[in-house]
Design a protein around this motif. Structure first.
Motif, mmCIF file in Angstrom:
data_model
loop_
_atom_site.group_PDB
_atom_site.id
_atom_site.type_symbol
_atom_site.label_atom_id
_atom_site.label_comp_id
_atom_site.label_asym_id
_atom_site.label_seq_id
_atom_site.Cartn_x
_atom_site.Cartn_y
_atom_site.Cartn_z
ATOM 1 N N ASP A 181 -46.327 21.188 -27.258
ATOM 2 C CA ASP A 181 -46.146 21.569 -25.857
ATOM 3 C C ASP A 181 -46.234 20.361 -24.930
ATOM 4 O OD1 ASP A 181 -45.890 23.882 -23.958
ATOM 5 O OD2 ASP A 181 -47.756 23.024 -23.192
ATOM 6 N N GLU A 182 -47.087 19.407 -25.256
ATOM 7 C CA GLU A 182 -47.191 18.200 -24.432
ATOM 8 C C GLU A 182 -45.865 17.450 -24.393
ATOM 9 O OE1 GLU A 182 -50.416 15.684 -25.467
ATOM 10 O OE2 GLU A 182 -51.926 17.268 -25.359
ATOM 11 N N ILE A 183 -45.168 17.405 -25.520
ATOM 12 C CA ILE A 183 -43.874 16.728 -25.566
ATOM 13 C C ILE A 183 -42.823 17.555 -24.836
ATOM 14 C CG2 ILE A 183 -42.055 15.874 -27.102
ATOM 15 C CD1 ILE A 183 -44.249 15.419 -29.213
ATOM 16 N N VAL A 184 -42.824 18.866 -25.079
ATOM 17 C CA VAL A 184 -41.855 19.755 -24.434
ATOM 18 C C VAL A 184 -41.920 19.627 -22.918
ATOM 19 C CG1 VAL A 184 -41.313 22.181 -23.983
ATOM 20 C CG2 VAL A 184 -41.705 21.413 -26.329
ATOM 21 N N ARG A 185 -43.123 19.545 -22.363
ATOM 22 C CA ARG A 185 -43.298 19.540 -20.909
ATOM 23 C C ARG A 185 -43.385 18.129 -20.310
ATOM 24 N NH1 ARG A 185 -44.838 24.938 -19.225
ATOM 25 N NH2 ARG A 185 -45.229 26.194 -21.089
ATOM 26 N N SER A 186 -43.054 17.122 -21.081
ATOM 27 C CA SER A 186 -43.069 15.762 -20.527
ATOM 28 C C SER A 186 -41.955 15.621 -19.494
ATOM 29 C CB SER A 186 -42.924 14.722 -21.635
ATOM 30 O OG SER A 186 -41.777 14.969 -22.417
ATOM 31 N N GLY A 187 -42.154 14.747 -18.520
ATOM 32 C CA GLY A 187 -41.275 14.656 -17.359
ATOM 33 C C GLY A 187 -39.869 14.179 -17.671
ATOM 34 N N ILE A 188 -38.963 14.478 -16.773
ATOM 35 C CA ILE A 188 -37.559 14.151 -16.954
ATOM 36 C C ILE A 188 -37.289 12.658 -16.795
ATOM 37 C CG2 ILE A 188 -36.907 14.483 -14.522
ATOM 38 C CD1 ILE A 188 -34.297 15.746 -15.554
ATOM 39 N N GLU A 189 -38.135 11.954 -16.073
ATOM 40 C CA GLU A 189 -37.875 10.539 -15.808
ATOM 41 C C GLU A 189 -38.056 9.680 -17.047
ATOM 42 O OE1 GLU A 189 -36.516 9.764 -13.148
ATOM 43 O OE2 GLU A 189 -36.886 11.601 -12.008
ATOM 44 N N GLY A 190 -38.887 10.106 -17.974
ATOM 45 C CA GLY A 190 -39.192 9.264 -19.122
ATOM 46 C C GLY A 190 -38.465 9.695 -20.375
ATOM 47 N N VAL A 210 -35.262 20.429 -23.738
ATOM 48 C CA VAL A 210 -34.053 20.609 -22.926
ATOM 49 C C VAL A 210 -34.176 21.871 -22.081
ATOM 50 C CG1 VAL A 210 -31.583 21.073 -22.984
ATOM 51 C CG2 VAL A 210 -32.541 19.356 -24.488
ATOM 52 N N ALA A 211 -34.601 22.964 -22.722
ATOM 53 C CA ALA A 211 -34.740 24.224 -21.996
ATOM 54 C C ALA A 211 -35.762 24.090 -20.863
ATOM 55 C CB ALA A 211 -35.159 25.337 -22.953
ATOM 56 N N TYR A 212 -36.854 23.393 -21.128
ATOM 57 C CA TYR A 212 -37.883 23.197 -20.092
ATOM 58 C C TYR A 212 -37.331 22.358 -18.937
ATOM 59 C CZ TYR A 212 -42.029 21.411 -17.742
ATOM 60 O OH TYR A 212 -42.947 21.063 -16.785
#
Length: 689
Positions: A181-190, A210-212
């Protein structure tokens, strides 16, 4: 239980109402013109498709009861308004707009994946639901606020993880673990790189990220686009239903070959030639080749306007060309700038003569025949495919561009045996197409997307990484792979090196070593190969409680095929779910004939399994990324030997990596049959029979 079933029925009714509302929208008097009307209609149609209710898929899989403004009594339905949330694959609201199901990507849903007895995150109760055919059959509660309740594993979670699979890959929203979950919800900038052992869910993590991101940055990504890059068409077919099941229908999927399809691929390279063409040094050779035709003018340019003649001397033209060459801009952009630079020089002379030219005069001068002639000679147009064709078929041209970069032997390896007569007649290879893509980007910038996911990335060459990186040069990426599963001659040895070629050197590298799909005994057995194929990686573990079915059988020479067919029939009769028969390429015809004679229907990789057709015959070279509930593995020595005997670039390590991949495709059980000795690391196992 009945309260929850009633809520599920009400939520399904609410979802139908949401879809009906979308279908009833009248756009006839809204749009100002037919273009806007078409765009609006397309958006509404996409919304209608996204609101489809999959009857066999749970609409919600969990529930959170928060502590605030609530007195928890342990009953299943006592909670104050707004403090209890059902967590599901998509948002569903009632007629008043109040949520009946909260999207798993919403912030309020995050504790479902992250909360624990040590860190309850204000959650009193976490409930998981068990389903059969879309109907709730069970639920399981964790009272996170109760310090007296010892931590225990979830039976429903284990059942969901171990559930037999028939058909394509499913989403994992009900079973996402905290580290995932930590990886799934990591920010779009990085950009995130995930090194994941088999069964750790790295592919699912990438797709769910991607879905997140689409949920949290929908407007931005709708404008810039998203892309999933997979290793082959079979793999993409296997994963293609995951995002639509989450309501995301607009994510493009492609292989690297499809991304760079500038020329028809009809030829093949030797592994050594393919490895060289994939070497990052080719970017330097191509950059030189693209600019090789630039020639600073020696003659003056004379522009006639009316009764006057304006002369720009050759040395000044040469300075303009040299200045553009020194700048780090695309070849095509510089070529478009050159006539404007020449025109500006002419306008300077006009102003010095007392005239007052404006921008229209400059544009007219830039289109003047004399200026066009200078540009055509000094900065000729470049066709990327023709340029690469010349590079690979003209020894003198290649020698000039590769001087100091490639030695003579490497240059000979690159050259085609017979020079092609033209682009259409050339027998382009897949590696050649990547070179054409590089040349095309040197001429004109490749459009960048907002986010790109690249799976099985360990098998990309440096030039392929550059091709993918061009598609996210102004966006971010999720890179997924496993160094131990690198099976191409150019497979990456280091994620840092790979990320450099991708153009994302600052990316964070995360490692997943907890397996959720591969049984404990199977992953432990396969991990014996790690010291030989990827010494720097940590051994994977499995959180599954069941060890899984695992057997290694020695078969007398001459009856191996019959034993494999018997094992397949026995597995199909005794077990549910998909079955994969994985074998070396050389063994496939004999096995296919024997299975046909035995009346056992066989699927090819990528074809969808069904209750009637559950056995897939898989060459070991195509097994990567695929999963089967049960695997029958034919003759490991043949898989290793196929690579050891291959010319130019393959070898025993590559063969052992193919074997490692094949061993780790099993979700519930693995049976190995062999008549030849096993590779040294796999001998002496208690499973031998």
């Amino acid at each position: 239980m009945e309260t929850e079933r009633a809520h599920l029925a009400a939520a399904r009714a609410a979802l139908r109402a949401m879809r009906e509302d979308a279908e009833a929208l009248d756009t006839s008097d809204v749009a100002t013109d037919w273009v806007n009307a078409a765009i609006l209609r397309s958006d509404i149609d996409a919304r209608i498709r996204a609101l489809a209710d999959l009857s066999d898929t749970p609409l919600f899989f969990g529930r959170l009861d928060y502590l605030d403004h609530r007195t928890h009594t342990g009953t299943e339905d006592e909670s104050a308004d707004g403090t209890s949330f059902h967590i599901g694959r998509r948002h569903v609201h009632d007629a008043e707009g109040d949520p009946m199901v909260v999207d798993w990507r919403a912030p309020v849903s995050q504790p479902f994946y992250r909360a624990s007895a040590k860190d309850p995150q204000n959650v009193a109760l976490r409930r998981r639901f068990g389903y059969a055919g879309g109907r709730i059959t069970a639920y399981e509660d964790e009272h996170l606020s109760d310090p007296g309740e010892a931590a225990r594993s979830s039976r429903l979670l284990q059942e969901e993880i171990e559930k037999p699979r028939v058909g394509p890959m499913r989403d994992i929203v009900a079973t996402i673990q905290p580290e995932q979950d930590e990886i799934v919800r990591s920010g779009i900038e990085g950009t995130v790189c995930v090194q994941g052992a088999p069964g750790t869910g790295k592919t699912a993590v990438g797709l769910h990220r991607v879905a997140y991101l689409l949920y949290t940055h929908r407007e931005r990504l709708a404008r810039t686009g998203t892309l999933v890059v997979g290793p082959n068409a079979s793999f993409l077919h296997y994963i293609e239903q995951v995002l639509p099941a989450l309501g995301e229908l607009e994510v493009r999927q492609a292989t690297v070959d499809e991304l760079v399809a500038h020329v028809p691929v009809r030829g093949t390279d030797s592994p050594a030639a393919a490895r060289l063409k994939g070497d990052a040094r080719m970017a330097t050779v191509l950059r030189r080749a693209v600019r090789a035709g630039v020639t600073p003018p020696a003659e003056a340019c004379v522009v006639v306007r009316g009764s006057r003649r304006w002369r720009v001397p050759g040395y000044e033209l040469a300075e303009l060309v040299e200045e553009l060459l020194s700048r780090d801009i695309r070849y095509g952009a510089a070529r478009e700038a050159l006539p404007q630079r020449i025109a500006h020089a002419v306008l300077t002379r006009m102003e010095q003569a007392g005239e007052a030219p404006d921008d229209r005069v400059q544009d007219a001068v830039a289109r003047n025949a004399a200026v066009k002639a200078v540009v055509k000679t000094a900065w000729p147009a470049v066709d990327p495919a023709k340029l690469v064709l010349r590079l690979l078929s003209d020894p003198e041209f290649l020698a000039t561009q590769a001087e100091g970069v490639l030695d003579a032997d490497e240059q000979r390896l690159l050259l085609w045996e017979k020079p092609a007569r033209g682009v259409k007649s050339a027998r382009w290879s897949a590696a050649d197409a990547v070179l054409v893509d590089e040349a095309a980007d040197l001429v004109s910038r490749t459009a960048s997307l907002g986010h790109v996911v690249v799976d099985e990335a360990q098998d990309l060459s440096p030039m392929q990484y550059r091709a993918v990186g061009r598609r996210c040069s102004t966006g971010s990426a999720t890179v997924l792979g496993d160094i131990a599963q690198g099976t191409t001659p150019w497979a990456t040895a280091s994620w840092r090196e790979a990320l450099h070629h991708l153009g994302k050197p600052e990316a964070v590298v995360e490692e997943l070593t907890q397996g959720f799909r591969v049984p404990r005994e199977v992953i432990a057995y396969a991990s014996r190969l790690l010291p030989a194929i990827a010494p720097g990686l940590r051994e994977a573990t499995s959180v599954r409680e069941s060890a899984g079915d695992f057997a290694v059988r020695t078969v007398p020479d001459g009856v191996l095929t019959d034993a494999v067919v018997h094992a397949c029939r026995e597995t199909l009769e005794r077990r549910e779910g998909s079955v994969g028969l994985i074998a070396a390429e050389s063994r496939l015809p004999e096995l296919a004939h024997a299975l046909d004679a035995a009346g056992i229907p066989v699927l090819a990789p990528g074809e969808e399994t069904s209750e009637q057709r559950r056995l897939t015959l898989v060459p070991a070279t195509l097994a990567k990324g695929l999963e089967y509930d049960y695997v029958v593995l034919d003759e490991p020595d043949a898989i290793v030997a196929a690579e050891a005997e291959a010319p130019d670039g393959a070898g025993p390590r590559t063969g052992l990596r193919h074997l490692y991949v094949a061993l780790t495709r099993a979700v519930s059980g693995l049976t190995i049959l062999h008549s030849q000795p096993l590779p040294e690391p796999l001998r002496d196992t208690g499973a031998e029979s």
